[in-house]
Design an enzyme around this catalytic site. Structure first.
Site, PDB file in Angstrom:
ATOM      1  N   SER A  52     -11.914  27.887  44.500  1.00  0.00           N
ATOM      2  CA  SER A  52     -11.457  29.050  44.869  1.00  0.00           C
ATOM      3  C   SER A  52     -11.730  30.237  44.083  1.00  0.00           C
ATOM      4  O   SER A  52     -11.929  30.196  42.867  1.00  0.00           O
ATOM      5  CB  SER A  52      -9.681  28.820  44.441  1.00  0.00           C
ATOM      6  OG  SER A  52      -8.833  28.341  45.581  1.00  0.00           O
ATOM      7  N   HIS A 104      -4.617  34.139  44.815  1.00  0.00           N
ATOM      8  CA  HIS A 104      -3.683  32.896  44.353  1.00  0.00           C
ATOM      9  C   HIS A 104      -3.816  32.446  43.016  1.00  0.00           C
ATOM     10  O   HIS A 104      -2.934  31.940  42.351  1.00  0.00           O
ATOM     11  CB  HIS A 104      -3.566  31.901  45.505  1.00  0.00           C
ATOM     12  CG  HIS A 104      -4.806  30.983  45.613  1.00  0.00           C
ATOM     13  ND1 HIS A 104      -5.777  31.510  46.408  1.00  0.00           N
ATOM     14  CD2 HIS A 104      -5.455  29.986  45.054  1.00  0.00           C
ATOM     15  CE1 HIS A 104      -6.954  30.775  46.550  1.00  0.00           C
ATOM     16  NE2 HIS A 104      -6.559  29.815  45.575  1.00  0.00           N
ATOM     17  N   SER A 164     -10.935  31.175  49.673  1.00  0.00           N
ATOM     18  CA  SER A 164      -9.514  31.288  49.866  1.00  0.00           C
ATOM     19  C   SER A 164      -8.962  29.896  49.900  1.00  0.00           C
ATOM     20  O   SER A 164      -8.438  29.245  48.953  1.00  0.00           O
ATOM     21  CB  SER A 164      -8.880  31.997  50.997  1.00  0.00           C
ATOM     22  OG  SER A 164      -7.536  32.074  50.877  1.00  0.00           O
ATOM     23  N   GLY A 178     -11.068  23.686  43.193  1.00  0.00           N
ATOM     24  CA  GLY A 178     -11.821  24.265  42.080  1.00  0.00           C
ATOM     25  C   GLY A 178     -12.649  25.460  42.477  1.00  0.00           C
ATOM     26  O   GLY A 178     -13.305  26.128  41.736  1.00  0.00           O
ATOM     27  N   ASP A 196      -5.678  37.658  49.869  1.00  0.00           N
ATOM     28  CA  ASP A 196      -5.983  36.719  48.819  1.00  0.00           C
ATOM     29  C   ASP A 196      -7.137  37.210  47.923  1.00  0.00           C
ATOM     30  O   ASP A 196      -8.331  36.778  47.643  1.00  0.00           O
ATOM     31  CB  ASP A 196      -6.069  35.276  49.324  1.00  0.00           C
ATOM     32  CG  ASP A 196      -6.158  34.260  48.267  1.00  0.00           C
ATOM     33  OD1 ASP A 196      -5.809  34.445  47.297  1.00  0.00           O
ATOM     34  OD2 ASP A 196      -6.624  33.101  48.798  1.00  0.00           O
TER      35      ASP A 196
END
Length: 474
Positions: free
Chosen positions: A335, A217, A351, A333, A246
């Site tokens: 991710s 993403h 994720s 943050g 992802d």
């Protein structure tokens, strides 16, 4: 802050020099040495989590349809294997001789997968998730705080239809969201504003160029990424997949970038990443992220499905499958940040989930093994990479208005995720200085210019500071 381009860079993976001390203490001693089991082959062997994962994979092949999942008993350091069809004593003997503890269960893997398919057909509702829990031999379904009214009734009816012996339903206090805003901080500019994510693991792309993995993403949100807020891009997305999976493969623009295969665990300590490994339920894992630093916890489920509220289609859903479910906390943050084991196995990429590093929740990770297979990349340094290169003090400050304040995290009270005292969450800023926690509903991960809450002064235990930069000018 401007970014000065110098041809040769040294890149490092890891999201911050600051770590929760409890997690660091668990990580660094390397206490879980492998031991041989008793002389009797039927006695369960004492195993490291990585060895247990390898044994589980072998037994899954050997037992075929009788294999109904497995998990790691960390207290006994044993692999527990579920077997159906108790009349087949040969299979039980085979598993025991291999060194596993064996228990007979009711639900086969096929039956649990069938239950998951029913959930996908009847209950793909934003704010829901489900995963197989081999410890209970059931599918555990979770609904976040947005699943109410008719949606809750529909979900509850579907789970009840599967039977209490097959599936269970629980509520989560938070909201399932992706953690855009996360190892080393990486930054990008989009039409909607700034975005911040985390670098996961350095890899070598199939063409031999240096690259890194992060969340899909993040790669879908922006094409070019910098190692400093408002800095010049240093890497470009080559492949990005979200939803469905992802993960993103991002190639460094400078082919001479040095990208060692390691995670900076904070306090000057690094963990060499030696291989990729599949997750094992019950195993202790560590997560590094640019917002919250180092935290640890336990794998709680595999092959998880999460239905995120779509950020591009109002009322729609972004479904991601095949994820690792854990109780390791995370926040906006984090991710794309790295999930790994004490012995240096790369396991996952952060994720999303619900909660934070104070209230707890569930956090989900993209398996690294699947990302490597899909992208054709391999773990390790790219062209010219120098082994053991340290992360430099890249400009990691900033990170203000990041994706919604209720961004994944899962440190339930009493679990091991971070083990930091409230207010000292290894990178979690105090209220009002959330370094990546955003205005509710703001999914952009936009950085707040001038907000230096991610930068660390010597001895400061909050944020990702010196040692957390993606690249260091040489």
């Amino acid at each position: 802050m401007s970014h000065k381009r110098i041809p040769k860079r040294k890149a490092a993976i890891a999201a911050g020099s600051v770590a929760a001390l409890g997690a660091a203490a668990l990580l660094l001693p390397n206490a879980n040495a492998s031991q041989d089991g008793a002389a009797d082959n039927a006695t369960p062997k004492t195993l490291k989590a990585t060895d247990a994962s390898d044994l589980a994979a072998k037994l899954s092949q050997a037992l075929g349809g009788a294999f109904a999942g497995s998990y790691y008993d960390s207290a006994k350091q044993q692999l527990v294997v579920n077997v159906v069809g108790g009349d087949n004593n040969n299979l039980v003997v085979q598993a025991k001789k291999a060194g596993a503890a064996v228990r007979q269960v009711e639900n086969s893997t096929a039956e649990l997968k069938s239950a998951a398919r029913t959930l996908r057909t009847k209950a793909t509702i934003p704010g829901t998730a489900w995963a197989v829990d081999p410890r209970t031999n059931k599918v555990v379904v979770t609904a976040d705080s947005t699943v109410t009214g008719a949606k809750w009734d529909r979900l509850q009816s579907t789970v009840q239809g599967l039977g209490s012996g097959t599936a269970t339903l629980k509520k989560s206090a938070g909201t399932f969201k992706t953690f855009v805003s996360g190892g080393d901080a990486i930054f990008a500019q989009t039409q909607g504003g700034g975005v911040r994510c985390s670098l996961g693991f350095n890899v070598t792309a199939s063409d031999g160029s240096p690259a890194f993995l992060t969340a899909g993403h993040c790669g879908v949100a922006a094409k070019q990424w910098s190692d400093s807020q408002n800095g010049q891009p240093i890497a470009t997305v080559d492949q990005a997949t979200f939803p469905g999976s992802d993960f993103s493969l991002v190639k460094y623009d400078d082919p001479n970038t040095q990208a060692p295969s390691e995670v900076n665990a904070g306090n000057g300590q690094t963990v060499q990443i030696k291989q990729a490994a599949d997750a094992t339920v019950g195993a202790t894992v560590f997560r590094m992220g640019s917002t919250t630093g180092l935290h640890n916890g336990t794998v709680t489920g595999l092959d998880a499905t999460v239905n995120f509220q779509s950020e591009t289609n109002p009322g729609g859903v972004d479904t991601v499958n095949g994820l690792i479910q854990t109780n390791v906390c995370a926040e906006a943050g984090d991710s794309g940040g790295s999930l790994f084991t004490q012995d240096g196995s790369a396991v996952g990429l952060t994720s999303g989930g619900s909660g934070d590093c104070t209230a707890g929740g569930e956090t989900f990770f993209q398996p690294v093994t699947a990302a490597l297979q899909a992208t054709g990349a391999t773990l390790g340094a790219g062209n010219g990479a120098g082994a053991g290169g340290q992360a430099g003090g890249g400009q990691q400050a900033g990170g203000g208005q990041q994706a919604g304040g209720d961004q994944s995290g899962t440190a339930a009270p009493g679990d091991q995720s971070g083990t930091a005292a409230p207010g000292d969450q290894s990178g979690t800023a105090a209220p009002g200085d959330q370094s990546g926690t955003a205005n509710p509903g703001d999914q952009s991960g936009a950085a707040n210019p001038g907000d230096q809450s991610g930068a660390v002064n010597p001895g400061d235990q909050s944020g990702a500071g010196d040692g957390s930069g993606i690249a260091q000018s040489q």
